[in-house]
Design an enzyme around this catalytic site. Structure first.
Site, PDB file in Angstrom:
ATOM      1  N   GLY A 182     -19.140  52.382 -35.902  1.00 53.77           N
ATOM      2  CA  GLY A 182     -20.322  52.463 -36.731  1.00 53.77           C
ATOM      3  C   GLY A 182     -21.283  53.521 -36.214  1.00 53.77           C
ATOM      4  O   GLY A 182     -21.187  53.970 -35.059  1.00 53.77           O
ATOM      5  N   CYS A 183     -22.208  53.920 -37.066  1.00 55.64           N
ATOM      6  CA  CYS A 183     -23.122  55.006 -36.712  1.00 55.64           C
ATOM      7  C   CYS A 183     -24.062  54.583 -35.579  1.00 55.64           C
ATOM      8  O   CYS A 183     -24.180  55.296 -34.565  1.00 55.64           O
ATOM      9  CB  CYS A 183     -23.901  55.449 -37.938  1.00 55.64           C
ATOM     10  N   TYR A 184     -24.735  53.450 -35.720  1.00 55.95           N
ATOM     11  CA  TYR A 184     -25.632  53.020 -34.654  1.00 55.95           C
ATOM     12  C   TYR A 184     -24.871  52.815 -33.336  1.00 55.95           C
ATOM     13  O   TYR A 184     -25.299  53.311 -32.287  1.00 55.95           O
ATOM     14  CB  TYR A 184     -26.333  51.707 -35.032  1.00 55.95           C
TER      15      TYR A 184
END
Lengths: 351, 351, 351, 351
Positions: free
Chosen positions: B149-151
């Site tokens: 995921g991005c975070y």
């Protein structure tokens, strides 16, 4: 491999030029000139430059640059490109000026609007106005290219099919353009200060913007009028929009005769058929600036307003792409006999 | 030439993946799947796609796709990647899931946080968490990659040197992240409606965001803890910022022992030495999201706050680049034994 | 009618102060001081000022101002408020400094962090820290009010219920704040240049921002610690967000004992019961900055993260409202025994 | 105290109307109608509403509303204002429609452009077009006011001095307008989704926007032409700009005779002399939208382009202020014989 030199690389146009050239398969940057940054690594100054770039800013010396480079790009303030043009000519190299010094065939117009004496008027007369879709053949034979301004690029590409085919009244051209704020350069000013500029629309340069005579000259060139002829004055009103990049020009034009949507659509599609960078949008789409970011495209839509009997033309570009650095690379490709799309096959950054 | 298939190409991640792959010298998109857009040309739907792209959206059929492609990228809602993974495995091809279906080695965690039963738990167990800088060797040997995921990408890259070297108290990790709104996807919602979102800062998902267990699992992997071990809970608070792209994660961490700025700087530089995409910034710069737009970089700064005795780590990425599509291509390069930077040598779009 | 003088009226805080006072039923601006603009009409300089405003900028003379005004507001650079404070005291008037000269009871802290010698240390000691919800009674009796900084206002209001009631570990306070760019003032800089600042998140002042000691002093005041006591150092990391106005502070805090969401919610609601400007949000809402624009509100949410055993506090204000001019007017209302909401009953501008 | 009812209070216009009326000294909101929100407190739904507002949304019943209120404001979709108008007339009250149902004296135009049958054509004929600066006297005597659209307000105020005095060719009026996205309402759509709308300029409704006939009717009214006369068609091209509020209209017009800047400046200053809300800017300023946020002002500049022989008019408003709710309150003030600026003496929110 084309050896490239860039003067003024620390500005937005210079930065975009580097970004494009990093991916160009037949060109290599060998000289990055900047007086104030000489000795520093490019990647230490410009945060978007990748870490594998080992270029250093150097003192920008015209002759040394002309010696080491096949082509010099100048992204410099008015007047500053001249010594590079002279050095390039002496050394048998070519110069593409993304500034304003070589856009005008009539030096008097330049001097009147830019408020300084042109230091090399004969060079200016030999320079070619570098709008490839309209003046490709002349560019191919030139040594000095005056890369068009951002607004004039969007406007002239939008007007050309109508003007070339005498479909509108030339004396009734009024242009409303909006630009992202990068067009005003990298130097902070009140009008670009985010708390003033965000959530704001601001006209500027009303009835006096320097791109006015450039657009007028472009129309003369399109119509094959000699330099000494009097241009038809146009009205041009630029505005700032709260965003970084992009220009949208909208023009309500007066038809010379009967029109239909189909005729106009066909006129534009025929005029730009085969052009890789001009996209004539169909009935279901209108130009937007965002999808063009980072590209060399110009998106154009033409609409016939049958009620008001007006032709509406909308033309969008990335002011730093087709409006500056992208077009400069397109000109380089022409000058070096490369396919025009070389290094410019870029999709827009979206969103 | 690697033959690439993409499912979910009409979303932002799928679009960015296409943008990157258009410039990839060793990969070619051969199958673009989208149920709703099947039959339409990609360039007619996505305004940033260049006119020379002749791809058409097709019905996304897992087996047909696995047959025609060497690698399948799934950018799909939860649950939807499974049939593609199964088909890829059957056909001896590889799958890189940019969605959430193959990020968790413990299916129970996935099922608890995502609220659905995993349809292929054994495949999930064989999948590898695709954060190359931390787990490169395992990725090389895998057939199914769960793209992070991005975070978690920004957070785990920021924390790894400290966690690996036991320099902080693991039970006191608190993360504050801000993201551009593209992270929430292409579907209009009140929180992404410009009049609500512009000029606004908005926390969301407080104490319950689904990237929380993914970060916790990443820390377990970093420390070599077995799947059945209990993770140390972290605190993660995401926010929306009024912009399209970019993530910045800021963490104030509690040192396990004595620290100095020099030590921390050296720790990070050593940890990521030779990594092409992680840039440890020096004393004069801090991470910013804008210069990273369109790139696969992660910019990290570490600072020792001697007064408060805290380690401040700031880590920035493009959520659609290193946080999604860029990292997916990096994983593909690893899987196909290409240099990791292939097709990713992109400068950021700036400004 | 309270006669008001303003020094530094050409900045953003001064402008917001005028906007609020134009609508204040019991106050009237009689003196607008600005050296650079003396002689010009306010409405000719500030585009948001209505045409019926006939005020003119005057030379800012401390004694003349103290003579003509009941209260002087100083929105001035460090050091510049002192002569106005001296004049106000001499004339028996009051001064509210929205700058930084009267926020510190320990002049040594001011001198260390602001890098200049305080010209009137004894006045500084008599000044009161003007955060009404926490120190209302002391403000009522003071003649010189040091109006709190924007970040400290959001942080201290967010922390006060926990600190006053000893519910958290004081030595583990870490604060991550984001601010709109107006907080950096009206002078254009690279970090506020729209092409650099739009679509960007930027930390700054890491481990050294001047609001750090102000927050620490606020916590001392809250706990009733004497001036000579050593403060507990906190960690404070500010960031710029791409917008004009608004501050959001997010804090992950470590509980001293057992907590529940219900307890925390009740703690906050009780603590601020009856406060007109602090709104404790319920379970279905989180603070956002946009609806607060133009108001004197502080919106706070507290959440118990049971997994990670942390208390998450989010606190939002308009940096120019409750974080500067609004709070200054609230202080004026207290000093002149008016209802605190007088002239501040403003709804937010939305959207 | 004027008792006010509002229908459609949950939209942006209704919200702005409440914000203004909260500060109006002679009006009090007594009925807030919303079908979907009936029973909820206004302050729980609209985050910018102050906590001391105790209003609740109620079922919007026309007759009950007309009974309890002196004036009803309708901010409703097309067609929905009619029952409120009928109830208001029956009860001897007044209605101000901020929607589109009572703007057209020729019902056929409304029906053709809005695509529905008008349910009360005779009421529509008795309604008055509520642009106070141009039609104040007729408004004073009316019971139903059709509050003008946002674009037409900016355009008609900009054109009126030239049209009334026959200084331009009526058949050559072309208008280019840009609007903030709140003009499209509170419902999320792709064109208002921040990742699509930020950093974007987008034309829409080219050659067919519904404000076109409203502008044409406005010109007829200005020239005193009867309802049955054929309007002169104008060309109107609206665009979306990446911001929340504000409209800027720019018009390049063709003079009927000789002009000078001085003449034009005097024409505009004379025409609007004494008007509190129209500001004719001098030589050193051009209209901007940002300083107008939250106000009822219209800022206009006129420039003579001597080279191109064109008159450039630029006219800026807040689309929710003078373009909607502000103007509606101005109309209420006229109807109730209050000074027109009552409750509208607001400075703009800046920055």
């Amino acid at each position: 491999m084309i050896k490239v030199g860039i003067v003024g690389a620390s500005g937005y146009t210079g930065g975009e030029l580097m970004r494009i050239l990093f991916g160009h398969p037949s060109a290599s940057i060998v000289y990055v000139g900047s007086r104030s940054l000489a000795g520093q690594r490019v990647r230490d100054v410009l945060p978007a430059v990748p870490p594998w770039c080992d270029l250093e800013f150097e003192e920008p010396d015209p002759d040394r640059m002309a010696e080491r480079c096949d082509v010099i790009f100048t992204a410099t303030p008015r007047g500053a490109a001249v010594p590079y043009a002279e050095a390039a000519v002496r050394a048998g190299k070519v110069l593409i000026d993304i500034g304003t010094d070589f856009r005008f065939r009539d030096v008097a117009v330049y001097e009147a609007w830019y408020g300084l004496r042109h230091a090399a008027p004969e060079l200016s007369r030999r320079a070619v106005y570098g709008l490839p879709e309209l003046f490709r053949e002349r560019i191919r034979e030139s040594r000095i290219v005056g890369n068009p301004g951002c607004y004039p690029t969007s406007v002239l590409l939008g007007l050309a099919p109508l003007v070339k085919n005498e479909r509108i009244h030339l004396d009734k051209i009024s242009i409303i353009s909006y630009s992202g704020i990068s067009g005003a350069g990298a130097t902070p000013k009140p009008t670009s200060h985010l708390p003033e500029a965000a959530e704001n629309l601001q006209p500027y340069g009303v009835a006096g913007h320097r791109h006015t005579p450039e657009i007028e000259q472009g129309l003369q060139l399109l119509r094959g009028e000699p330099p000494e002829s009097e241009p038809v004055p146009i009205s041009f009103t630029p505005h700032l929009a709260p965003m970084s990049r992009g220009i949208l020009s909208t023009m309500a034009l007066y038809p010379a005769g009967e029109e239909t949507q189909e005729q106009l659509q066909a006129l534009y599609e025929d005029f730009y058929r085969g052009e890789p960078f001009v996209r004539i949008l169909g009935a279901d789409r209108l130009p937007q600036t965002k999808p063009l970011r980072g590209t060399n495209f110009c998106d154009i839509a033409v609409r016939w307003d049958a009620r008001a009997r007006r032709i509406i033309v909308m033309s969008a570009i990335d002011n730093l792409g087709k409006g500056a650095a992208g077009q400069a690379v397109q000109n380089m490709n022409i000058l070096f006999n490369l396919p025009e799309t070389t290094g410019l096959e870029l999709a827009g950054l979206y969103p």
